[in-house]
Write a protein that holds these residues in place. Structure first.
Motif, short mmCIF file in Angstrom:
data_model
loop_
_atom_site.label_atom_id
_atom_site.label_comp_id
_atom_site.label_asym_id
_atom_site.label_seq_id
_atom_site.Cartn_x
_atom_site.Cartn_y
_atom_site.Cartn_z
N GLY A 85 0.82 -1.21 0.00
CA GLY A 85 0.00 0.00 0.00
C GLY A 85 0.86 1.26 0.00
N MET A 86 1.92 1.24 0.79
CA MET A 86 2.84 2.38 0.84
C MET A 86 3.64 2.50 -0.46
SD MET A 86 2.54 4.07 3.72
CE MET A 86 0.79 3.86 3.33
N PHE A 87 4.01 1.36 -1.02
CA PHE A 87 4.78 1.37 -2.28
C PHE A 87 3.98 2.03 -3.40
CE2 PHE A 87 5.56 -0.72 -6.39
CZ PHE A 87 6.88 -0.37 -6.59
N TYR A 88 2.70 1.68 -3.50
CA TYR A 88 1.86 2.20 -4.59
C TYR A 88 1.69 3.72 -4.54
CZ TYR A 88 0.63 -2.61 -5.79
OH TYR A 88 0.68 -3.94 -6.17
N ILE A 89 1.81 4.29 -3.34
CA ILE A 89 1.70 5.76 -3.26
C ILE A 89 3.10 6.40 -3.11
CG2 ILE A 89 -0.67 5.77 -2.39
CD1 ILE A 89 0.44 6.22 0.43
N GLN A 90 4.12 5.59 -3.44
CA GLN A 90 5.51 6.05 -3.51
C GLN A 90 6.09 6.49 -2.16
OE1 GLN A 90 6.07 8.80 -6.78
NE2 GLN A 90 4.74 7.62 -8.12
N LYS A 91 5.57 5.94 -1.08
CA LYS A 91 6.17 6.16 0.24
C LYS A 91 7.13 5.00 0.49
CE LYS A 91 2.55 9.03 2.26
NZ LYS A 91 1.63 9.25 3.41
N TYR A 92 8.27 5.07 -0.19
CA TYR A 92 9.17 3.93 -0.25
C TYR A 92 9.82 3.59 1.09
CZ TYR A 92 8.66 4.62 -5.28
OH TYR A 92 8.14 4.76 -6.55
N ASP A 93 10.18 4.58 1.87
CA ASP A 93 10.79 4.30 3.18
C ASP A 93 9.82 3.58 4.09
OD1 ASP A 93 13.20 5.42 2.45
OD2 ASP A 93 12.75 7.40 3.27
N SER A 94 8.56 3.98 4.05
CA SER A 94 7.54 3.30 4.86
C SER A 94 7.35 1.87 4.38
CB SER A 94 6.21 4.06 4.79
OG SER A 94 6.33 5.34 5.36
N ALA A 95 7.34 1.68 3.07
CA ALA A 95 7.20 0.33 2.51
C ALA A 95 8.34 -0.56 3.00
CB ALA A 95 7.19 0.39 0.99
N LEU A 96 9.56 -0.03 2.97
CA LEU A 96 10.72 -0.81 3.42
C LEU A 96 10.59 -1.22 4.89
CD1 LEU A 96 13.67 1.12 1.71
CD2 LEU A 96 12.87 -1.19 1.17
#
Length: 256
Positions: A85-96
Motif C-alpha cells: 500500500g505504501m509502495f503504490y503511493i511512492q512512500k518507499y521508506d515506509s514500505a521498506l
C-alpha cells in the motif's frame, strides 16, 4: 496464493461502503476473532493492485486483529500488504519498514511471504534508483527461493531489467535466459523471451531478435496467452523487416 473467498466477493457486492463492511466484520469479530482477521486480510488481498487506500486500511485491520489472537501468519500477510500500500503511493521508506519487519523476524513464519517481502524490498530499491542495492537484494532473494523450492524465474527477469537499465547488456541477456530456463522448471509463465528479443532489437542484433521472438511465440502459444503471442508476432515482423524479409514481415504484422 491466497484467494478471496466467494462469500466475501458476494459481501463486497452487497455492502457498498467501508463502514458497512466494517460493521459486518465487527459483528463477526465479537463471535470469532480468527474469522474476522481472515476476513480483513482477504479484503486487503482483494484490493491488491486495485486500491492502495483500501489495501492498506484492511491490511492494518488484519494486523491489529492478528496481534490480538497471536496469529503470526496473518500478521505477516498484513505487513506485506501494508508495505505494498505504501509502495503504490511512492512512500518507499515506509514500505521498506513493513517489509523489513517480516525479513528481520527471528523466525521465518512462511517462506512464501518472506520471499515476497524480500523481492518487494528489492523492487523498492530499484524504484529509488539504487541499482547496486537492488541487485544485491535480488541475489539474496534468488538464493532464498532456490533453497526453499520457490520460483526464481521472476527474480532473474527483474535482475535483467536492472542490467539493461545500467547498459550491462551481456548480463541482461544471461539473466533473461536464466529466467526463461527457470520458468520451464517452475511452469510459471513470464515475459523473459520477448524481453530478450526486444533487447536484441534495441541492440540492432536482428538475427538474434528473430530467433528469440520465434521461440517466444512457440512458448506463449503453449499457455494460450493472446497478448503475449501478439507481442511476439510484432517482434518477429519487425526483426524480419530489418532483415529485409518483407513478405515474412508483412505476414507476421498481419497476424499480430
Amino acid at each position: 496464493m491466497y484467494k478471496l473467498s466467494i462469500t466475501f466477493l458476494i459481501l463486497l457486492n452487497a455492502y457498498q461502503t467501508v463502514a458497512q463492511v466494517d460493521s459486518l466484520i465487527k459483528q463477526i469479530n465479537e463471535v470469532d476473532n480468527l474469522k474476522a482477521a481472515n476476513a480483513y486480510i482477504e479484503l486487503s488481498d482483494y484490493y491488491l493492485g486495485k486500491n492502495s487506500d483500501s489495501l492498506f486500511y484492511y491490511g492494518l485491520k488484519a494486523f491489529s486483529t492478528s496481534v490480538l489472537i497471536s496469529n503470526d501468519t496473518i500478521k505477516e500477510r498484513a505487513l506485506l500488504n501494508m508495505g505494498s500500500g505504501m509502495f503504490y503511493i511512492q512512500k518507499y521508506d515506509s514500505a521498506l519498514c513493513y517489509y523489513d519487519e517480516i525479513i528481520t523476524n527471528d523466525e521465518i513464519i512462511d517462506s512464501y511471504i518472506f520471499a515476497k517481502a524480500l523481492s518487494n524490498k528489492c523492487i523498492v530499491f530499484y524504484y529509488q534508483g539504487d541499482y547496486t542495492k537492488a541487485l544485491i537484494c535480488f541475489l539474496e532473494s534468488a538464493e532464498f527461493r532456490e533453497k526453499n523450492n520457490l520460483d526464481i524465474s521472476i527474480v532473474y527477469s527483474q535482475m535483467a531489467v536492472i542490467y539493461q537499465q545500467t547498459e550491462d547488456y551481456d548480463k541482461a541477456k544471461k539473466a533473461y535466459k536464466k529466467s526463461y530456463e527457470e520458468s520451464l522448471v517452475s511452469k510459471e509463465l513470464n515475459s523473459s523471451l520477448s524481453n530478450l528479443a526486444s533487447l536484441f532489437v534495441k541492440l540492432e542484433e536482428y538475427d538474434s531478435a528473430l530467433f528469440y521472438s520465434q521461440k517466444a511465440l512457440k512458448y506463449y502459444r503453449q499457455y494460450k496467452t493472446l497478448s503475449k503471442e501478439s507481442h511476439a508476432l510484432g517482434l518477429i515482423g519487425y526483426a524480419s523487416l530489418k532483415l529485409h524479409n518483407y513478405y515474412h514481415s508483412l505476414s507476421f504484422f498481419d497476424s499480430a
